[in-house]
Design a protein around this motif. Structure first.
Motif, PDB file in Angstrom:
ATOM      1  N   ILE A  34      56.456  51.955  64.650  1.00 33.98           N
ATOM      2  CA  ILE A  34      55.286  51.070  64.689  1.00 33.98           C
ATOM      3  C   ILE A  34      55.169  50.311  63.368  1.00 33.98           C
ATOM      4  O   ILE A  34      55.095  50.918  62.296  1.00 33.98           O
ATOM      5  CB  ILE A  34      54.003  51.888  64.944  1.00 33.98           C
ATOM      6  N   ILE A  35      55.155  48.993  63.440  1.00 32.88           N
ATOM      7  CA  ILE A  35      55.065  48.171  62.240  1.00 32.88           C
ATOM      8  C   ILE A  35      53.933  47.155  62.398  1.00 32.88           C
ATOM      9  O   ILE A  35      53.464  46.907  63.518  1.00 32.88           O
ATOM     10  CB  ILE A  35      56.391  47.435  61.957  1.00 32.88           C
ATOM     11  N   PRO A  36      53.450  46.579  61.285  1.00 28.19           N
ATOM     12  CA  PRO A  36      52.393  45.564  61.384  1.00 28.19           C
ATOM     13  C   PRO A  36      52.778  44.423  62.318  1.00 28.19           C
ATOM     14  O   PRO A  36      53.920  43.959  62.325  1.00 28.19           O
ATOM     15  CB  PRO A  36      52.268  45.066  59.929  1.00 28.19           C
ATOM     16  N   GLY A  37      51.817  44.001  63.122  1.00 29.67           N
ATOM     17  CA  GLY A  37      52.064  42.950  64.109  1.00 29.67           C
ATOM     18  C   GLY A  37      52.292  43.483  65.501  1.00 29.67           C
ATOM     19  O   GLY A  37      52.134  42.746  66.486  1.00 29.67           O
ATOM     20  N   ASP A  38      52.657  44.763  65.616  1.00 32.95           N
ATOM     21  CA  ASP A  38      52.838  45.372  66.936  1.00 32.95           C
ATOM     22  C   ASP A  38      51.486  45.556  67.621  1.00 32.95           C
ATOM     23  O   ASP A  38      50.434  45.641  66.972  1.00 32.95           O
ATOM     24  CB  ASP A  38      53.507  46.748  66.821  1.00 32.95           C
ATOM     25  N   LEU A  39      51.518  45.652  68.927  1.00 35.18           N
ATOM     26  CA  LEU A  39      50.352  46.059  69.705  1.00 35.18           C
ATOM     27  C   LEU A  39      50.562  47.500  70.130  1.00 35.18           C
ATOM     28  O   LEU A  39      51.625  47.850  70.653  1.00 35.18           O
ATOM     29  CB  LEU A  39      50.173  45.170  70.941  1.00 35.18           C
ATOM     30  N   VAL A  40      49.564  48.345  69.884  1.00 36.16           N
ATOM     31  CA  VAL A  40      49.644  49.756  70.260  1.00 36.16           C
ATOM     32  C   VAL A  40      48.474  50.092  71.162  1.00 36.16           C
ATOM     33  O   VAL A  40      47.311  49.817  70.826  1.00 36.16           O
ATOM     34  CB  VAL A  40      49.645  50.671  69.015  1.00 36.16           C
ATOM     35  N   HIS A  41      48.783  50.674  72.305  1.00 38.18           N
ATOM     36  CA  HIS A  41      47.767  51.075  73.282  1.00 38.18           C
ATOM     37  C   HIS A  41      47.762  52.604  73.345  1.00 38.18           C
ATOM     38  O   HIS A  41      48.797  53.228  73.577  1.00 38.18           O
ATOM     39  CB  HIS A  41      48.099  50.492  74.662  1.00 38.18           C
ATOM     40  N   ALA A  42      46.590  53.197  73.114  1.00 35.56           N
ATOM     41  CA  ALA A  42      46.517  54.663  73.086  1.00 35.56           C
ATOM     42  C   ALA A  42      45.086  55.122  73.327  1.00 35.56           C
ATOM     43  O   ALA A  42      44.136  54.321  73.324  1.00 35.56           O
ATOM     44  CB  ALA A  42      47.024  55.190  71.741  1.00 35.56           C
ATOM     45  N   LEU A  67      42.345  52.073  73.985  1.00 40.43           N
ATOM     46  CA  LEU A  67      42.251  50.832  73.235  1.00 40.43           C
ATOM     47  C   LEU A  67      43.632  50.255  72.950  1.00 40.43           C
ATOM     48  O   LEU A  67      44.598  50.999  72.770  1.00 40.43           O
ATOM     49  CB  LEU A  67      41.543  51.058  71.898  1.00 40.43           C
ATOM     50  N   THR A  68      43.687  48.942  72.893  1.00 33.07           N
ATOM     51  CA  THR A  68      44.882  48.249  72.416  1.00 33.07           C
ATOM     52  C   THR A  68      44.520  47.545  71.121  1.00 33.07           C
ATOM     53  O   THR A  68      43.571  46.746  71.099  1.00 33.07           O
ATOM     54  CB  THR A  68      45.386  47.219  73.429  1.00 33.07           C
ATOM     55  N   ILE A  69      45.242  47.848  70.058  1.00 34.13           N
ATOM     56  CA  ILE A  69      44.967  47.205  68.774  1.00 34.13           C
ATOM     57  C   ILE A  69      46.207  46.476  68.273  1.00 34.13           C
ATOM     58  O   ILE A  69      47.336  46.857  68.604  1.00 34.13           O
ATOM     59  CB  ILE A  69      44.504  48.222  67.704  1.00 34.13           C
ATOM     60  N   VAL A 114      53.879  51.017  72.840  1.00 31.62           N
ATOM     61  CA  VAL A 114      54.180  50.054  71.794  1.00 31.62           C
ATOM     62  C   VAL A 114      54.636  48.743  72.440  1.00 31.62           C
ATOM     63  O   VAL A 114      55.528  48.753  73.292  1.00 31.62           O
ATOM     64  CB  VAL A 114      55.285  50.563  70.841  1.00 31.62           C
ATOM     65  N   ILE A 115      54.011  47.653  72.036  1.00 33.27           N
ATOM     66  CA  ILE A 115      54.385  46.322  72.506  1.00 33.27           C
ATOM     67  C   ILE A 115      54.756  45.493  71.280  1.00 33.27           C
ATOM     68  O   ILE A 115      53.971  45.403  70.331  1.00 33.27           O
ATOM     69  CB  ILE A 115      53.222  45.645  73.259  1.00 33.27           C
ATOM     70  N   LYS A 116      55.940  44.931  71.286  1.00 30.97           N
ATOM     71  CA  LYS A 116      56.391  44.102  70.167  1.00 30.97           C
ATOM     72  C   LYS A 116      56.395  42.645  70.628  1.00 30.97           C
ATOM     73  O   LYS A 116      57.327  42.215  71.332  1.00 30.97           O
ATOM     74  CB  LYS A 116      57.776  44.556  69.692  1.00 30.97           C
ATOM     75  N   PRO A 117      55.366  41.887  70.257  1.00 29.56           N
ATOM     76  CA  PRO A 117      55.253  40.500  70.735  1.00 29.56           C
ATOM     77  C   PRO A 117      56.461  39.633  70.391  1.00 29.56           C
ATOM     78  O   PRO A 117      56.776  38.689  71.121  1.00 29.56           O
ATOM     79  CB  PRO A 117      53.986  39.995  70.011  1.00 29.56           C
ATOM     80  N   ASP A 118      57.122  39.964  69.282  1.00 28.29           N
ATOM     81  CA  ASP A 118      58.279  39.168  68.865  1.00 28.29           C
ATOM     82  C   ASP A 118      59.596  39.744  69.382  1.00 28.29           C
ATOM     83  O   ASP A 118      60.677  39.292  68.976  1.00 28.29           O
ATOM     84  CB  ASP A 118      58.326  39.066  67.338  1.00 28.29           C
ATOM     85  N   GLY A 119      59.509  40.733  70.267  1.00 26.31           N
ATOM     86  CA  GLY A 119      60.717  41.342  70.811  1.00 26.31           C
ATOM     87  C   GLY A 119      61.239  42.468  69.943  1.00 26.31           C
ATOM     88  O   GLY A 119      60.807  42.660  68.805  1.00 26.31           O
ATOM     89  N   TRP A 120      62.175  43.206  70.492  1.00 24.20           N
ATOM     90  CA  TRP A 120      62.752  44.369  69.812  1.00 24.20           C
ATOM     91  C   TRP A 120      64.054  43.944  69.137  1.00 24.20           C
ATOM     92  O   TRP A 120      65.031  43.623  69.805  1.00 24.20           O
ATOM     93  CB  TRP A 120      63.020  45.478  70.823  1.00 24.20           C
TER      94      TRP A 120
END
Length: 409
Positions: A34-42, A67-69, A114-120
């Protein structure tokens, strides 16, 4: 770590991944993922204040919700394996307004996405692969055995994974010595082939052999002899790395006592970072020689990588994982591109933990360094244009660098 779900969106590979941490060790892998800019739902526990419409009185209660942050920062406590992820709420929720700040506690046995808006990118994919693997960095190989039975395992700090079980008929002592020797040889051959299929020994890895009597010692000698007969460097290294210790039987439960042995505890300590320490030792050795095969700092390393000097034949790129946690996407992409270039050239790229001793030693060098497969000179000629401050090479033997931390994670 268990993969719960992987959702592939159009044109974005592995865009959304749901994971279930199974033990405290998985918290470390989640922290790296998990890095800054990721979306995390938990799952989240949120304090909500409600106002009674009749009396106007305010009342606070804690509610359970999901929540998703959007991640701004993470904090990992290695002592208690606690991971906290902070950011701003990025999706509609009945209890929490969009844009408000929240900190998620990632917990064992509670899934998160974990959602990476910029891709993996390649580094993120490698981190995910490592998190999902039984054979995590630092896993010790173990064979607990008795005549005719062997359990091949991978042991981490928190659990033991049985990779395969080997059974073979070994004649009893009442049979002829020749029959018994032949049966034992067949058992050892079957165990060794199963061990090599189940465990990767391409990197330096400790091997624990445990048994009642002399079975484990005989198996170690069998591996060494096979290595000599076949001129097999891997088998020779495996036999040298093997530690023989007594166990009550060849069943897995016998490992419970074996793993409490001071000898085994010492063997496992800092095991995850043995290879990283060796790379840093080699880097400092070459740096002292000042022959153009060791460089540090972003600009010098970028030039060496661009020239193909960090390739096969000794080229190793060393990068601290902190460089991949930058909030600047361009910065992360730059270092990912360096890793990809080195791997494509046939060199080796090693990402070190900035929290560990080896990573701390690398931090003195500007968080990035490289050993080259051929000498290059004057890579730092335009060093005055460096954006980051130049690291100062300590005037000490590289052995002294091991003492620079009072505590090592």
């Amino acid at each position: 770590m268990k993969l719960i779900n992987k959702r592939v969106l159009k044109d974005v590979e592995e865009d959304q991944v749901s994971l279930l941490p199974e033990d405290p060790e998985d918290m470390w892998h989640a922290y790296n993922l998990i890095i800054p800019g990721d979306l995390v739902h938990a799952h989240a526990l949120r304090k909500v204040v409600t106002v009674n419409s009749g009396t106007g009185a305010a009342a606070a209660e804690r509610v359970h919700t999901d929540l998703t942050i959007k991640v701004k920062s993470t904090f990992f406590d290695p002592v208690i394996s606690s991971l906290r992820v902070s950011g701003v709420v990025a999706s509609e929720n009945d209890h929490v307004p969009m844009g408000s700040h929240h900190t998620l506690d990632i917990e064992v046995n509670r899934s998160f996405t974990v959602i990476k808006p910029d891709g993996w990118d390649s580094v993120s994919k490698a981190t995910l692969s490592q998190a999902l693997s039984d054979d995590k960095n630092g896993a010790m190989a173990a064979v607990v055995m008795q005549e005719g039975l062997a359990n091949i395992c991978l042991i981490t700090q928190f659990r033991t994974v049985v990779k395969t079980r080997v059974e073979s008929v070994v004649p009893k002592k009442r049979d002829t010595a020749a029959d018994q020797d032949a049966g034992l040889k067949r058992f050892f051959e079957k165990t060794l082939s199963s061990l090599l299929r189940a465990v990767d020994f391409s990197d330096s890895r400790p091997l624990l052999l445990a048994s009642p009597g002399f079975v484990a010692q005989d198996f170690k000698e069998f591996i060494a002899k096979r290595g000599r007969d076949k001129s097999d460097k891997v088998l020779t290294a495996v036999s040298k790395q093997a530690t023989v210790i007594h166990a009550n039987s060849g069943h897995v439960y016998s490992l419970n006592e074996v793993l409490k042995s001071p000898e085994v505890i010492a063997k496992m300590k800092d095991m995850s970072y043995i290879k990283e320490a060796q790379y840093m030792d080699n880097f400092f050795d070459l740096l002292k020689m000042d022959d153009g095969r060791a460089w540090y700092g972003t600009k010098a390393v970028e030039k060496a990588v661009a020239d193909g000097a960090v390739g096969p034949g000794g080229g190793v790129l060393l990068v601290n994982n902190s460089l991949f946690r930058s909030q600047e996407l361009a910065t992360r992409k730059k270092y990912v591109a360096l890793v990809d270039k080195v791997k494509n050239d046939g060199g080796e790229a090693r990402i070190l933990s900035s929290d560990h001793e080896s990573g701390q030693r690398l931090k003195m060098m500007g968080d990035i360094a490289a050993t080259l497969n051929y000498p290059m000179m004057d890579l730092d000629d335009d060093g005055e244009d460096e954006e980051e401050p130049q690291a100062v090479v300590p005037e000490r033997n590289h052995e002294d660098d091991y003492g620079m931390l009072d505590s090592v994670i």
